[in-house]
Design an enzyme around this catalytic site. Structure first.
Site, PDB file in Angstrom:
ATOM      1  CE1 TYR A 124      -3.857  -1.186   1.234  1.00  0.00           C
ATOM      2  CE2 TYR A 124      -2.072  -0.958  -0.345  1.00  0.00           C
ATOM      3  CZ  TYR A 124      -2.549  -1.417   0.869  1.00  0.00           C
ATOM      4  OH  TYR A 124      -1.721  -2.111   1.705  1.00  0.00           O
ATOM      5  NE  ARG A 154      13.649 -13.025 -13.793  1.00  0.00           N
ATOM      6  CZ  ARG A 154      14.296 -13.056 -14.972  1.00  0.00           C
ATOM      7  NH1 ARG A 154      13.657 -12.752 -16.093  1.00  0.00           N
ATOM      8  NH2 ARG A 154      15.572 -13.381 -15.038  1.00  0.00           N
ATOM      9  CE  LYS A 161      -4.854  -6.928   1.907  1.00  0.00           C
ATOM     10  NZ  LYS A 161      -4.955  -5.679   1.199  1.00  0.00           N
ATOM     11  CG  ASP A 178      -7.353  -2.585  -5.829  1.00  0.00           C
ATOM     12  OD1 ASP A 178      -7.874  -3.680  -5.518  1.00  0.00           O
ATOM     13  OD2 ASP A 178      -6.381  -2.106  -5.217  1.00  0.00           O
TER      14      ASP A 178
END
Ligand code: PLP
Length: 385
Positions: free
Chosen positions: A102, A50, A199, A174
């Site tokens: 978004y 992690r 994407k 973004d």
């Protein structure tokens, strides 16, 4: 771009590449949760995955180099990346977001962060003069997208960054629609870049991932702390897949854009089409600003069919182009914002901001261009009322 002068080369060789121990050309998938320690407090730089994993680190150093940042961080999704960035703020802080960020970004602010006292305001970030006046003492960041969904509105990233710098607050961009191949927000003065790597960066519609890149050691330490503390990390196999996808970004993107330009030309000369929204068209509102800050108009566009075309029939008549949420895959992906990506926005507001019932969003893929345009042509023909 510290080590590679040209981004096409950095995409392939950037960050940590290969494997020193064996000479393997690709970074191995370190599918491990933990690492043997040589003694109490003695390790080889890794303790627990992690906190750090070599495959994830290779990806993180790669995206940092591509965005020209100080450090990069990989998360389980774009939303996990955005959530980590928003976790920088505290109760009483306010974040300004563009009116068309978004939907998931709006939702996490409205339904989760607001519960913890982190407030947001929605502003038209394309209007820099009025934006400057909206920055009260509680505003700690401006969060923008350019181009923004679904009308591809353009925000002046450098302009916003100059305003935030003056007020001592952050600009968060973004950069999902453009990728560092077409636009590098940190070079324009932004502080933090986020990506839905699901994407274009992944590029094959086969993984969900998110990335963050920051421009200072201080932000790097804070985001790393948040990443480790909240745990929304990207897994080693998905990190490998994303590195693999990024290697071909330049050739994919060139073809995406070439096809998008041809689709725009096709749509603009078609009688059935009312409007086309594409930042690469010289008559598009925002064209000049986009041209200053990005290499070209990208490969996302939207258009409106005239009223005598049946939108449902249009979508069901497509054979090649895939009706689906998401974007940036090698396949052309089409969606109906009013009933899909932007359905959670009330009807009246949708009308006001221009998300009409006839609006269609297209992520232009890298198929043969004639196959794309003839699929559109056929669906338009069959949907005439
Ligand atoms: C898809 C998307 C996101 C969310 O990313 P996920 O990987 O789906 O969590 C954020 N911003 C933009 C612009 C997006 O298109």
């Amino acid at each position: 771009m510290s080590n590679h002068t040209h981004i096409e080369s950095a995409l392939i060789h950037g960050g940590i590449s290969g494997d020193e121990r064996t000479g393997a050309v690709n970074v191995p998938i370190y599918q491990t949760s933990t690492y043997q320690q040589q003694g109490l407090g003695i390790n080889k730089g890794y303790e627990y995955s992690r906190t750090g994993n070599p495959t994830r680190e290779a990806l993180e150093s790669l995206i940092s180099e591509l965005e020209n940042g100080t450090a990069g961080f990989a998360f389980a999704s774009g939303m996990a990346a955005i959530t980590a960035v928003l976790s920088l703020f505290r109760s009483g802080d306010r974040i300004i977001i563009s009116s068309n960020v978004y939907g998931g970004t709006f939702r996490v602010l409205d339904k989760i962060f607001l519960n913890f006292g982190i407030k947001y305001s929605i502003e038209d970030t394309t209007d820099l003069k009025s934006l400057d006046k909206k920055i009260g003492s509680d505003v700690k960041a401006i969060f923008i997208e350019s181009p923004a969904n679904p009308l591809m509105s353009i925000t002046d990233i450098k302009g916003v960054s100059e305003i935030t710098r003056k007020h001592g607050i952050y600009t968060i961009v973004d950069n999902t629609f453009m990728t560092p191949y077409l636009q590098r927000p940190l070079d324009l003065g932004a502080d933090i870049v986020v990506h839905s790597a699901t994407k274009y960066l992944g590029g094959h519609s086969d993984l969900i991932a998110g990335l963050v890149v920051v421009n200072s050691k201080e932000l790097a330490d804070r985001i790393h702390f948040i990443q480790n503390a909240t745990g929304g990390i990207l897994q080693p196999f998905d990190s490998f897949l994303l590195i693999r996808g990024i290697k071909t970004l330049a050739v994919r993107m060139d073809r995406h854009v070439e096809n998008a330009k041809a689709v725009v030309e096709f749509l603009r000369s078609n009688d059935a089409v009312e409007k086309v929204f594409y930042p690469g068209s010289p008559d598009f509102h925002g064209y000049e600003i986009n041209k200053k800050q990005a290499k070209n108009g990208g490969a996302m566009l939207s258009f409106e069919l005239k009223e005598n075309y049946d939108i449902k029939k249009f979508f069901s008549s497509l054979e090649l182009i895939v009706l689906a949420e998401s974007l940036g895959g090698v396949e052309s992906l089409i969606c109906h914002p009013a009933s899909m990506t932007h359905a959670s926005i009330p009807y009246e507001i949708r009308q006001k901001v221009g998300i009409t019932e006839g609006l269609i969003r297209l992520s232009v893929g890298i198929e043969n261009i004639r196959d794309i345009t003839s699929d559109l042509q056929n669906a338009i023909y069959l949907s005439k009322k």
